[in-house]
Write an enzyme that holds these catalytic residues in place. Structure first.
Site, mmCIF file in Angstrom:
data_model
loop_
_atom_site.group_PDB
_atom_site.id
_atom_site.type_symbol
_atom_site.label_atom_id
_atom_site.label_comp_id
_atom_site.label_asym_id
_atom_site.label_seq_id
_atom_site.Cartn_x
_atom_site.Cartn_y
_atom_site.Cartn_z
ATOM 1 N N HIS A 142 4.188 16.787 -21.131
ATOM 2 C CA HIS A 142 2.910 16.516 -20.943
ATOM 3 C C HIS A 142 2.537 15.576 -19.659
ATOM 4 O O HIS A 142 3.203 14.741 -19.421
ATOM 5 C CB HIS A 142 2.353 15.551 -22.199
ATOM 6 C CG HIS A 142 1.129 14.718 -21.785
ATOM 7 N ND1 HIS A 142 -0.164 15.685 -21.814
ATOM 8 C CD2 HIS A 142 0.747 13.402 -21.718
ATOM 9 C CE1 HIS A 142 -1.120 14.634 -21.794
ATOM 10 N NE2 HIS A 142 -0.697 13.442 -21.491
ATOM 11 N N LYS A 163 -3.968 10.426 -14.643
ATOM 12 C CA LYS A 163 -3.320 11.690 -14.288
ATOM 13 C C LYS A 163 -4.310 12.648 -13.805
ATOM 14 O O LYS A 163 -4.154 13.196 -12.606
ATOM 15 C CB LYS A 163 -2.361 12.019 -15.348
ATOM 16 C CG LYS A 163 -1.080 11.405 -15.505
ATOM 17 C CD LYS A 163 -0.176 12.041 -16.389
ATOM 18 C CE LYS A 163 -0.651 12.422 -17.551
ATOM 19 N NZ LYS A 163 -1.328 11.350 -18.627
ATOM 20 N N ASP A 181 -2.165 18.934 -18.141
ATOM 21 C CA ASP A 181 -2.193 18.481 -19.457
ATOM 22 C C ASP A 181 -0.612 19.006 -20.019
ATOM 23 O O ASP A 181 0.212 18.383 -20.298
ATOM 24 C CB ASP A 181 -3.185 18.870 -20.316
ATOM 25 C CG ASP A 181 -3.082 18.494 -21.724
ATOM 26 O OD1 ASP A 181 -2.889 17.014 -21.972
ATOM 27 O OD2 ASP A 181 -3.019 19.195 -22.897
ATOM 28 N N ARG A 247 10.095 -2.698 -4.098
ATOM 29 C CA ARG A 247 9.247 -3.092 -3.039
ATOM 30 C C ARG A 247 9.742 -2.237 -1.855
ATOM 31 O O ARG A 247 8.791 -2.335 -0.748
ATOM 32 C CB ARG A 247 9.424 -4.536 -2.865
ATOM 33 C CG ARG A 247 8.681 -5.247 -3.951
ATOM 34 C CD ARG A 247 7.353 -5.328 -4.120
ATOM 35 N NE ARG A 247 6.855 -6.088 -2.949
ATOM 36 C CZ ARG A 247 6.540 -6.978 -2.508
ATOM 37 N NH1 ARG A 247 6.810 -7.970 -3.607
ATOM 38 N NH2 ARG A 247 6.178 -7.671 -1.428
#
Length: 320
Positions: A142, A163, A181, A247
């Site tokens: 998915h 998304k 999807d 980071r």
């Protein structure tokens, strides 16, 4: 147990424009299960210890000339012994003339014979490439698959994280959609994963509040693509203020899919972040890493902190 996939012989015939010399039945009823392709070689000399009749056999100039050097009786014995092992199909390259004995043996043992005008080595490569894709191990995830600056980006995340909306923005910015999807992922080699969309939902996208849209019809043929190699995985998740996010990007993270490791990053989602731009930069940065350039390592090297960081295996907090 891993599911075994197959491809119909009729699909190979159509894809490679093969000439049907003899078919014992409709080609759509003949299934090919093996990725391996063989040239008879030693089998024509009578050595069948490792013969695999699930493989397609390719006859080139060498094999046809070898058969032709025998007297009729010996030629018939050689060819009939080979076809008695019932290979799934035989393809003759270079449009070479097929000996009568081969046709008679094929009819007796109901073995398909096809022909191509392509050179033997070239056709072998074509056929193997097709079988690697059609018979590759696969899994459906998915997510959303897009092509960004030539990089295949697979976006994963919980339903509703954004998304599809991000993919839509990327398409508007000139990138291409492969699947929304449901992404069908195939392992075509030990280093390569290829993603595509199931045919029945190809080019369609669901946008909450709007519904189903056809990306190809709205944005044109240049906005979509059928398949794409997966170069990077981006995991989208809701911002968690208590979670420590990377980071620096000094270390490479990977996600395992079908035994292949794909570079991956996690991007936190919160209001105000332009995910489309972030993913564009992530795609270009991933390409730089593939070419051997790591921005974080370059910066730390200039600051004289690279060796220390690599040894400690930790990320420096630049707010300190």
């Amino acid at each position: 147990m891993q599911k075994q996939f197959s491809v119909k012989l009729s699909k190979i015939i159509k894809a490679h424009n093969l000439t049907e010399i003899y078919l014992p039945c409709d080609a759509s009823g003949i299934e090919i299960y093996s990725m391996e392709v063989s040239r008879p070689g030693l089998h024509l000399t009578g050595f069948f210890d490792f013969f695999d009749n699930s493989r397609i056999e390719i006859f080139g100039k060498t094999e046809i000339e070898y058969i032709g050097q025998f007297e009729p009786g010996e030629r018939r014995k050689c060819v009939f012994e080979f076809f008695s092992h019932k290979p799934v199909a035989v393809i003759v390259a270079r449009s070479m003339e097929i000996p009568d004995e081969m046709l008679k043996a094929a009819r007796e043992y109901k073995c398909p014979i096809l022909s191509t005008d392509i050179l033997t080595s070239e056709y072998l490569a074509m056929l193997i490439s097709m079988l690697n894709v059609e018979l590759a191990p696969r899994v459906t995830r998915h997510g959303v698959l897009v092509e960004v600056h030539g990089e295949g980006i697979l976006m994963l995340g919980e339903s509703g994280v954004g998304k599809s909306e991000t993919a839509m923005e990327l398409v508007k910015r000139g990138h291409r959609l492969i699947a929304d999807d449901a992404v069908e992922i195939r392992r075509v080699s030990s280093k390569t994963l290829v993603g595509s969309s199931p045919e029945n939902i190809r080019h369609f996208m669901e946008l909450r509040g709007i519904g189903i849209v056809n990306i190809r019809r709205i944005f044109g043929i240049g906005s979509v693509k059928v398949t794409q190699q997966i170069d990077m995985i981006i995991q989208l998740e809701q911002w968690d203020r208590n979670k420590l996010y990377d980071r620096m990007g000094i270390d490479n993270e990977y996600t395992d899919i079908l035994g292949n490791k794909v570079p991956s990053v996690t991007i936190p989602v919160k209001p105000g972040r332009n995910l489309a731009i972030i993913i564009e930069v992530a795609a270009m940065n991933n390409r730089q890493k593939e070419m051997g350039f790591n921005s974080a390592q370059e910066l730390l090297n200039k600051l004289g902190m690279l060796e220390e960081t690599l040894e400690e295996g930790k990320t420096h907090d630049w707010d300190e």
